[in-house]
Design an enzyme around this catalytic site. Sequence first.
Site, PDB file in Angstrom:
ATOM      1  N   ARG A 249       0.861  -1.169   0.000  1.00 37.48           N
ATOM      2  CA  ARG A 249       0.000   0.000   0.000  1.00 37.48           C
ATOM      3  C   ARG A 249       0.902   1.224   0.000  1.00 37.48           C
ATOM      4  O   ARG A 249       1.955   1.242   0.651  1.00 37.48           O
ATOM      5  CB  ARG A 249      -0.916   0.022   1.228  1.00 37.48           C
ATOM      6  CG  ARG A 249      -2.022  -0.990   1.175  1.00 37.48           C
ATOM      7  CD  ARG A 249      -3.020  -0.719   0.081  1.00 37.48           C
ATOM      8  NE  ARG A 249      -3.895   0.422   0.412  1.00 37.48           N
ATOM      9  CZ  ARG A 249      -4.693   0.993  -0.475  1.00 37.48           C
ATOM     10  NH1 ARG A 249      -4.701   0.604  -1.737  1.00 37.48           N
ATOM     11  NH2 ARG A 249      -5.479   1.989  -0.101  1.00 37.48           N
ATOM     12  N   ASP A 350       7.446  -1.958  13.157  1.00 38.38           N
ATOM     13  CA  ASP A 350       7.493  -0.678  13.836  1.00 38.38           C
ATOM     14  C   ASP A 350       8.961  -0.291  13.996  1.00 38.38           C
ATOM     15  O   ASP A 350       9.873  -1.099  13.739  1.00 38.38           O
ATOM     16  CB  ASP A 350       6.820  -0.777  15.211  1.00 38.38           C
ATOM     17  CG  ASP A 350       5.302  -0.789  15.113  1.00 38.38           C
ATOM     18  OD1 ASP A 350       4.765  -0.167  14.174  1.00 38.38           O
ATOM     19  OD2 ASP A 350       4.659  -1.427  15.963  1.00 38.38           O
TER      20      ASP A 350
END
Length: 367
Positions: A249, A350
């Site tokens: 994405r 992360d």
Amino acid sequence: MKKYDYLIVGAGLFGAVFAQEAKKAGKKCMVIDKRDHIAGNIYTKETEGIQVHAYGAHIFHTSNKEVWDYVNQFGEFNRYTNAPVANYKGEIYNLPFNMNTFHKLWGVTTPQEAREKIEEQRREYAVEQPRNLEEQAINLVGPDVYNRLVKGYTEKQWGRRATELPAFIIKRLPVRFIYDNNYFDDNYQGIPIGGYTRMIEKMLEGTEVRLNENFLEQREQYKELADTIVYTGMIDEYFEYSFGELEYRSLRFETEVLEEENYQGNAVVNYTEYEVPYTRIIEHKHFEYGNQPKTVITREYPEVWKKGDEPYYPMNDKRNTELYERYQELAGKEGNVIFGGRLGQYKYYDMDDTIEAALKCVRETIG
């Protein structure tokens, strides 16, 4: 004799940590990046005295004390706590879902009342075997929370209707029966004072860095320079998409300076209504409690990734996982090339995960 022990492709967090640790071990490194700046997607740029997160909000959080101690070597962190809010049709709700959220939805004031309300909705609407994300989410939190705070945001983020997304994408939704708006459960959280770029600069001190350099356009020449390549770009692009493209994405950002001191009163406001095209608005000054006379905001639009776009989020569904495994097998045969980071390992990392992975990689490689 090669000129460098390591050529590190990518001046983002993984590459900077690897370069720092390799330098400490006495290794000679060069870092290159195809962008015109260091720090990858955590790049911050000062505008009107405000550190602007150029590629979206990045809040550092971890429960790994080793990682927390590590980043604090390179900058002082403030006490910023991530407490986003959601705007649904002009109504404001706290995130993650907590007693403030439930009081706004139903007027309940005690955890027991909130539990009973959620359980009542789950009993009425739950299905035994969820076939898609929508059914799975309703099974977890019921339709009220789902329709206002999950559905539209998720559909914009993934570019598909929730009924077309697999159920496993949402394994759990954070639900807290306390009046606490802190989004993360981690022990440590904050933003580096002065921005992430300054932190990466300190990691890269003493290491040669070249920007506007595209490794894949001159890979043979670059390979002649170093004994080992540390590659943090897209693994499928490295292998010229020989098995096909992995899916990502992408994001588009619209940033503007406003002639006002405070636009929205919070660093991050999510827009969970599907009809609003962006997923969130970031007001950067609130990451560092700024009081500048102007403010800078960024609207974040999810987009379908295509070649040439920046890939942000790997789509770790069954099809892409299987495809990545084929590329991983090729990578294992490449010799003298280490694949790292979110794109090189096709994982949703992360920042603390990225640092942990880079440190592990250095220890396994250098010792």
